[in-house]
Design a protein around this motif. Structure first.
Motif, PDB file in Angstrom:
ATOM      1  N   LYS A  34      17.316  20.052  39.185  1.00 59.34           N
ATOM      2  CA  LYS A  34      16.902  19.812  40.562  1.00 59.34           C
ATOM      3  C   LYS A  34      15.545  19.131  40.536  1.00 59.34           C
ATOM      4  N   PRO A  35      15.373  18.074  41.332  1.00 59.63           N
ATOM      5  CA  PRO A  35      16.344  17.464  42.244  1.00 59.63           C
ATOM      6  C   PRO A  35      17.427  16.679  41.501  1.00 59.63           C
ATOM      7  N   LEU A  36      18.533  16.465  42.190  1.00 60.33           N
ATOM      8  CA  LEU A  36      19.737  15.940  41.550  1.00 60.33           C
ATOM      9  C   LEU A  36      19.622  14.488  41.111  1.00 60.33           C
ATOM     10  N   GLY A  37      18.966  13.650  41.918  1.00 60.80           N
ATOM     11  CA  GLY A  37      19.007  12.209  41.708  1.00 60.80           C
ATOM     12  C   GLY A  37      18.695  11.775  40.290  1.00 60.80           C
ATOM     13  N   HIS A  38      17.578  12.214  39.758  1.00 58.25           N
ATOM     14  CA  HIS A  38      17.177  11.805  38.415  1.00 58.25           C
ATOM     15  C   HIS A  38      18.132  12.382  37.374  1.00 58.25           C
ATOM     16  N   TYR A  39      18.590  13.606  37.571  1.00 60.73           N
ATOM     17  CA  TYR A  39      19.524  14.233  36.636  1.00 60.73           C
ATOM     18  C   TYR A  39      20.809  13.422  36.538  1.00 60.73           C
ATOM     19  N   ALA A  40      21.385  13.038  37.671  1.00 62.27           N
ATOM     20  CA  ALA A  40      22.634  12.282  37.661  1.00 62.27           C
ATOM     21  C   ALA A  40      22.465  10.942  36.949  1.00 62.27           C
ATOM     22  N   GLU A  41      21.343  10.273  37.208  1.00 58.21           N
ATOM     23  CA  GLU A  41      21.107   8.978  36.560  1.00 58.21           C
ATOM     24  C   GLU A  41      20.911   9.150  35.055  1.00 58.21           C
ATOM     25  N   ALA A  42      20.128  10.166  34.659  1.00 60.78           N
ATOM     26  CA  ALA A  42      19.886  10.396  33.229  1.00 60.78           C
ATOM     27  C   ALA A  42      21.179  10.790  32.516  1.00 60.78           C
ATOM     28  N   TRP A  43      22.036  11.556  33.188  1.00 63.69           N
ATOM     29  CA  TRP A  43      23.302  11.974  32.584  1.00 63.69           C
ATOM     30  C   TRP A  43      24.218  10.769  32.344  1.00 63.69           C
ATOM     31  N   GLU A  44      24.329   9.887  33.309  1.00 61.44           N
ATOM     32  CA  GLU A  44      25.171   8.709  33.140  1.00 61.44           C
ATOM     33  C   GLU A  44      24.625   7.793  32.046  1.00 61.44           C
ATOM     34  N   ALA A  45      23.302   7.675  31.976  1.00 58.60           N
ATOM     35  CA  ALA A  45      22.698   6.863  30.915  1.00 58.60           C
ATOM     36  C   ALA A  45      22.963   7.479  29.539  1.00 58.60           C
ATOM     37  N   PHE A  46      22.927   8.813  29.475  1.00 55.15           N
ATOM     38  CA  PHE A  46      23.204   9.507  28.215  1.00 55.15           C
ATOM     39  C   PHE A  46      24.654   9.296  27.785  1.00 55.15           C
ATOM     40  N   LEU A  47      25.580   9.386  28.731  1.00 51.98           N
ATOM     41  CA  LEU A  47      26.988   9.162  28.407  1.00 51.98           C
ATOM     42  C   LEU A  47      27.213   7.739  27.900  1.00 51.98           C
ATOM     43  N   ALA A  48      26.475   6.797  28.489  1.00 55.34           N
ATOM     44  CA  ALA A  48      26.648   5.398  28.107  1.00 55.34           C
ATOM     45  C   ALA A  48      26.197   5.125  26.675  1.00 55.34           C
ATOM     46  N   ARG A  49      25.390   6.012  26.107  1.00 55.05           N
ATOM     47  CA  ARG A  49      24.937   5.810  24.714  1.00 55.05           C
ATOM     48  C   ARG A  49      26.089   5.960  23.722  1.00 55.05           C
ATOM     49  N   GLY A  50      27.110   6.700  24.118  1.00 59.30           N
ATOM     50  CA  GLY A  50      28.311   6.810  23.297  1.00 59.30           C
ATOM     51  C   GLY A  50      28.117   7.542  21.984  1.00 59.30           C
ATOM     52  N   LEU A  51      27.230   8.544  21.940  1.00 63.38           N
ATOM     53  CA  LEU A  51      27.011   9.291  20.702  1.00 63.38           C
ATOM     54  C   LEU A  51      28.277  10.065  20.343  1.00 63.38           C
ATOM     55  N   PRO A  52      28.750   9.975  19.114  1.00 61.26           N
ATOM     56  CA  PRO A  52      30.014  10.653  18.760  1.00 61.26           C
ATOM     57  C   PRO A  52      29.895  12.172  18.698  1.00 61.26           C
ATOM     58  N   ALA A  53      28.726  12.685  18.292  1.00 57.79           N
ATOM     59  CA  ALA A  53      28.532  14.141  18.197  1.00 57.79           C
ATOM     60  C   ALA A  53      27.168  14.494  18.786  1.00 57.79           C
ATOM     61  N   PRO A  54      27.014  14.385  20.093  1.00 65.68           N
ATOM     62  CA  PRO A  54      25.704  14.589  20.715  1.00 65.68           C
ATOM     63  C   PRO A  54      25.288  16.057  20.725  1.00 65.68           C
ATOM     64  N   HIS A  55      23.966  16.279  20.595  1.00 65.78           N
ATOM     65  CA  HIS A  55      23.399  17.619  20.674  1.00 65.78           C
ATOM     66  C   HIS A  55      22.714  17.780  22.032  1.00 65.78           C
ATOM     67  N   LEU A  56      23.065  18.852  22.733  1.00 62.72           N
ATOM     68  CA  LEU A  56      22.472  19.143  24.036  1.00 62.72           C
ATOM     69  C   LEU A  56      21.784  20.493  23.981  1.00 62.72           C
ATOM     70  N   VAL A  57      20.585  20.574  24.589  1.00 61.74           N
ATOM     71  CA  VAL A  57      19.884  21.846  24.741  1.00 61.74           C
ATOM     72  C   VAL A  57      19.687  22.085  26.234  1.00 61.74           C
ATOM     73  N   ILE A  58      20.192  23.213  26.706  1.00 60.81           N
ATOM     74  CA  ILE A  58      20.056  23.577  28.113  1.00 60.81           C
ATOM     75  C   ILE A  58      19.143  24.791  28.199  1.00 60.81           C
ATOM     76  N   ILE A  59      18.017  24.625  28.877  1.00 65.13           N
ATOM     77  CA  ILE A  59      17.017  25.683  28.995  1.00 65.13           C
ATOM     78  C   ILE A  59      17.318  26.473  30.259  1.00 65.13           C
ATOM     79  N   GLY A  60      17.737  27.707  30.089  1.00 62.62           N
ATOM     80  CA  GLY A  60      18.103  28.549  31.219  1.00 62.62           C
ATOM     81  C   GLY A  60      19.512  29.069  31.058  1.00 62.62           C
TER      82      GLY A  60
END
Length: 536
Positions: free
Chosen positions: A133-159
């Motif tokens: 939150k707020p959503l706008g930047h998160y949605a844009e960053a998520w789509e940009a991350f998907l576009a990188r096309g990493l075959p085995a991406p590592h994600l860390v979610i705090i919370g």
């Protein structure tokens, strides 16, 4: 927007486009209060419905499907919409300060500005992580991350609360659907994940997380975030290609400067939803219900809306307030990544596709309320009425024309009966759209234009009018450009002659001609810049 002949004597200002304000705008459209000018201030033209955010991340919804169109709501309710961010409140002068324009006055104010989930105190967070939150930047960053096309991406979610686990499952579903092999870690400072949910629902969500290969690190916090890694307070370092914070529930910082009574940065309100200043209401996540504290959840904002609507009208008309008593518990439907969900209430332990369909139906029904068309129909004046008025005020909008101008034929016919100009210095004839006056050895052209107001925002309307004026000036300067370059072509022979002779002798006359042309061209460009200021 007030009807004809009804002055606006009170200013009601909404700061923020949260769920409660959106629902109040709907009610206001159906039952406006004459004499009130309603203003909505929000940074964006649309606001997200947070209940559908996990579905957006999982790929079940498009972004436009989860956005509430605030501009449409403003049109329906006759409100003035201002796209800007509030930065403070001057309670003595009754002004809302904004980031990009002069303050807005208010007689009654309501806050629904939500919260942030960022972690600004963690080194590297601003550069290498994103908040849910707020959503706008998160949605844009998520789509940009998907576009990188990493075959085995590592994600860390705090919370590791409901939101963190739900978004972890949604992220896993989206990435697996794209043929990726994600490695997802959820970090929580508590002793265990999902502490604020029933035992049955918790067990089901942990089962789904285990099936997705999601790991949990508890009893730890992020100490530093870098490019590609997260360092924990335990000393452990986690690889991370995408770091998301769902842990924070941070209030807007400028609330601390308002002088209002706060609870850990959130505005304290009583049963009437009024703050310590009776002219300021607060709802949604930015408010703390001092009489009945509750967790931050959208369901409470939705239930606050009818009470807020009633109490705002009561405050403006001198009526009696209604109290808001929040429910003690509510049905939580938590999606599990795919088209499945888990319920937390009534002792429900099962889940699956049928619960997701229930959740999807509830969410879509909520959003459908905001999908209606344009402004509400104008009420017809009482009888007796002149013939043809009903047809003129039918479902079509009242036309303002192109700037509310008359057509050329109609204008010429209306002006045909005017007498010819009697002053000798007036060179233009009757019916011309510009006055041409003799001024000494030259002429002076005077013209005026009029635009019917397209918006209740006077500042925005001034910019639109300035743009229209700029278009007229642009045409004039286009003509001036042609003359200027024709002049250059006419004297090019002279310039070549001067240039050849300046190599032999730098005469003052030659330099003077060059300097004059230089300053003329610079002055021409400066005029263009001056008239472009209104478009900034």
């Amino acid at each position: 927007m007030q009807g004809l002949g009804i002055p606006a004597v009170k200013d009601l200002v909404f700061v923020g486009g949260g769920h409660a304000h959106a629902l109040v705008l709907l009610r206001w459209a159906m039952n406006p209060l004459p004499g009130v000018r309603l203003t909505v201030i929000n940074p964006g033209a649309a606001a997200p419905y947070t209940g559908m955010l996990p579905g957006l991340i999982a790929g079940h919804y498009r972004r436009d499907e989860i956005m509430i169109d605030l501009l449409r709501l403003a049109r329906q309710s006759g409100a003035r919409a201002i796209l800007d961010r509030a930065t403070g409140i001057d309670r003595a002068a009754r002004l809302v300060h904004l980031a990009g324009r002069p303050p807005i006055p208010y007689d009654l104010l309501s806050l629904d500005i939500g919260i942030g989930s960022d972690l600004p105190d963690i080194p590297g967070y601003a550069d290498h992580a994103v908040a849910a939150k707020p959503l706008g930047h998160y949605a844009e960053a998520w789509e940009a991350f998907l576009a990188r096309g990493l075959p085995a991406p590592h994600l860390v979610i705090i919370g590791g609360g409901i939101g963190g686990v739900e978004l972890a499952l949604a992220s896993h579903h989206r990435l697996r659907g794209l043929g990726r092999a994600p490695v997802i870690t959820v970090v929580d400072r508590g002793a265990e994940a999902l502490p604020n949910i029933g035992r049955g629902a918790r067990e089901r969500l942990l089962h789904h997380a285990a099936a997705a290969g999601i790991t949990f690190v508890t009893g730890a916090e992020a100490q530093a975030i870098g490019a590609g890694h997260v360092t924990l307070t335990t000393g452990q370092t986690l690889r991370s290609d995408f770091t998301l914070s769902v842990a924070g529930t941070r209030p807007q910082g400028w609330l601390a400067t308002t002088g209002l009574a706060l609870e850990k940065g959130f505005v304290r309100v009583g049963p009437s939803l009024q703050s310590s200043d009776p002219l300021i209401f607060a709802v949604g996540d930015c408010a703390h219900l001092s009489h009945a504290p509750r967790p931050k959840a959208g369901v409470f904002a939705v239930r606050e809306a009818p009470v807020l609507f009633h109490n705002l009208r009561a405050a403006l008309t001198g009526g009696a307030m209604k109290p808001y008593h929040p429910q003690r518990d509510y049905l939580k439907l938590v999606s599990t990544g795919g088209r499945g969900a888990v319920a937390d209430k009534f002792g429900l332990r099962s889940g699956g596709a049928w619960l997701w369909r229930v959740k999807d139906r509830i969410d879509r029904r909520f959003m459908a309320m905001f999908a209606a068309g344009g402004p509400m129909a104008q009420p017809l004046p009482p009888e007796p009425r002149v013939e043809g008025l009903v047809e003129a005020m039918g479902p079509k909008p009242l036309c303002g024309g192109c700037g509310a101008k008359l057509g050329a034929e109609g204008l010429s016919a209306a002006l045909a009966g005017l007498p010819a100009p009697s002053r000798p210095d007036v060179l233009s004839g009757r019916g011309d759209d510009a006055a041409v006056l003799r001024a000494g050895q030259g002429v002076q052209v005077i013209t005026t234009d009029h635009l019917r107001a397209l918006t209740e925002d006077a500042r925005l309307m001034a910019r639109i009018a300035d743009y229209a004026e700029f278009r007229s000036w642009n045409s004039l300067f286009f003509f001036a450009n042609q003359l200027f370059y024709q002049y250059i072509l006419r004297v090019v022979g002279v310039l070549v002659f001067i240039n050849q002779n300046m190599a032999k002798s730098r005469s003052k006359s030659g330099f003077g001609i060059w300097k004059t042309l230089y300053y003329f061209y610079g002055f021409h460009n400066q005029i263009i810049k001056i008239h472009g200021i209104g478009l900034a």
